[in-house]
Design an enzyme around this catalytic site. Sequence first.
Site, PDB file in Angstrom:
ATOM      1  N   GLY A  44       0.828  -1.343   0.004  1.00 14.73           N
ATOM      2  CA  GLY A  44       0.029  -0.135  -0.131  1.00 14.73           C
ATOM      3  C   GLY A  44       0.794   1.238  -0.170  1.00 14.73           C
ATOM      4  O   GLY A  44       2.133   1.172   0.359  1.00 14.73           O
ATOM      5  N   CYS A  92       6.481  -0.339   6.661  1.00 14.23           N
ATOM      6  CA  CYS A  92       5.900   1.144   5.984  1.00 14.23           C
ATOM      7  C   CYS A  92       7.083   1.446   5.005  1.00 14.23           C
ATOM      8  O   CYS A  92       8.262   1.534   5.561  1.00 14.23           O
ATOM      9  CB  CYS A  92       5.663   2.203   6.926  1.00 14.23           C
ATOM     10  SG  CYS A  92       4.918   3.771   6.139  1.00 14.23           S
ATOM     11  N   LEU A  93       6.972   1.832   3.773  1.00 13.28           N
ATOM     12  CA  LEU A  93       7.940   2.276   2.719  1.00 13.28           C
ATOM     13  C   LEU A  93       8.502   3.428   3.162  1.00 13.28           C
ATOM     14  O   LEU A  93       9.479   3.714   2.747  1.00 13.28           O
ATOM     15  CB  LEU A  93       7.366   2.330   1.406  1.00 13.28           C
ATOM     16  CG  LEU A  93       6.788   0.858   0.667  1.00 13.28           C
ATOM     17  CD1 LEU A  93       6.136   1.121  -0.461  1.00 13.28           C
ATOM     18  CD2 LEU A  93       7.814  -0.145   0.683  1.00 13.28           C
ATOM     19  N   HIS A 134      -3.924   1.279   8.336  1.00 10.36           N
ATOM     20  CA  HIS A 134      -2.442   2.013   8.126  1.00 10.36           C
ATOM     21  C   HIS A 134      -2.694   3.258   7.250  1.00 10.36           C
ATOM     22  O   HIS A 134      -2.045   4.232   7.383  1.00 10.36           O
ATOM     23  CB  HIS A 134      -1.583   0.807   7.578  1.00 10.36           C
ATOM     24  CG  HIS A 134      -0.184   1.267   7.574  1.00 10.36           C
ATOM     25  ND1 HIS A 134       0.832   0.768   8.240  1.00 10.36           N
ATOM     26  CD2 HIS A 134       0.418   2.194   6.403  1.00 10.36           C
ATOM     27  CE1 HIS A 134       2.057   1.464   7.878  1.00 10.36           C
ATOM     28  NE2 HIS A 134       1.602   2.159   6.671  1.00 10.36           N
ATOM     29  N   GLU A 135      -3.187   2.841   5.932  1.00 11.01           N
ATOM     30  CA  GLU A 135      -3.352   3.942   4.749  1.00 11.01           C
ATOM     31  C   GLU A 135      -4.143   5.070   5.171  1.00 11.01           C
ATOM     32  O   GLU A 135      -3.666   6.295   4.948  1.00 11.01           O
ATOM     33  CB  GLU A 135      -3.656   3.262   3.507  1.00 11.01           C
ATOM     34  CG  GLU A 135      -2.662   2.070   3.038  1.00 11.01           C
ATOM     35  CD  GLU A 135      -1.516   2.378   2.933  1.00 11.01           C
ATOM     36  OE1 GLU A 135      -0.938   3.685   2.716  1.00 11.01           O
ATOM     37  OE2 GLU A 135      -0.421   1.585   3.243  1.00 11.01           O
TER      38      GLU A 135
END
Length: 194
Positions: A44, A92-93, A134-135
């Site tokens: 995501g 997370c990216l 999360h997003e």
Amino acid sequence: MLKIVKYPHPALRHESRPIRRVDKELRRIVGEMFELMYENGGIGLAANQVGLPYRLVVMNLEPDARDPKNELVLINPVIARKSGHEEKEEGCLSLPGIYAPVARSANVTASAYDLSGLETKYRASGLLARAFQHECDHLDGVLFIDRTTARGEPELETKILELERAFTDARGGGEIPDDEAIAEEIARLEALRT
Ligand code: CO
């Protein structure tokens, strides 16, 4: 060319505004976001993770196949209802190398618009419910390290400090603008599309 911004970039703390219209440029942005998400092995990506202050998320829970059928584009997503409770590890990216447990609701009902302008309702559990939460947190400027129960543990705190140091170094090297310039750019982008 979009780029994933890393913690503690101020764009990650920005509360994003709803998008007013879908157009060709937004479709291009979504395509680029999927590309970046796949390249970096994520499931995501929220728009403020690429420096765009819009309530927009792309997701694919099976990123390896890159199958468009599994791609979700969430425009102005809203979580309407939550139930249950589940604690699992997240990453997370924008916080590469950090994984930590986060307690979330196990089930959510949500709605979002897609690129054709249609509103879709989602009933999600498991990983999809977690990804939604999360997003949507990202869109409100909230990161999973704000919610993890592991906060204060030396291993996690060290990794967070390392990211903060890397960010300061990158800024010192001229790779990242100062806070004022970032705020101006965010305001400019908001005026374009929200
Ligand atoms: Co994230």
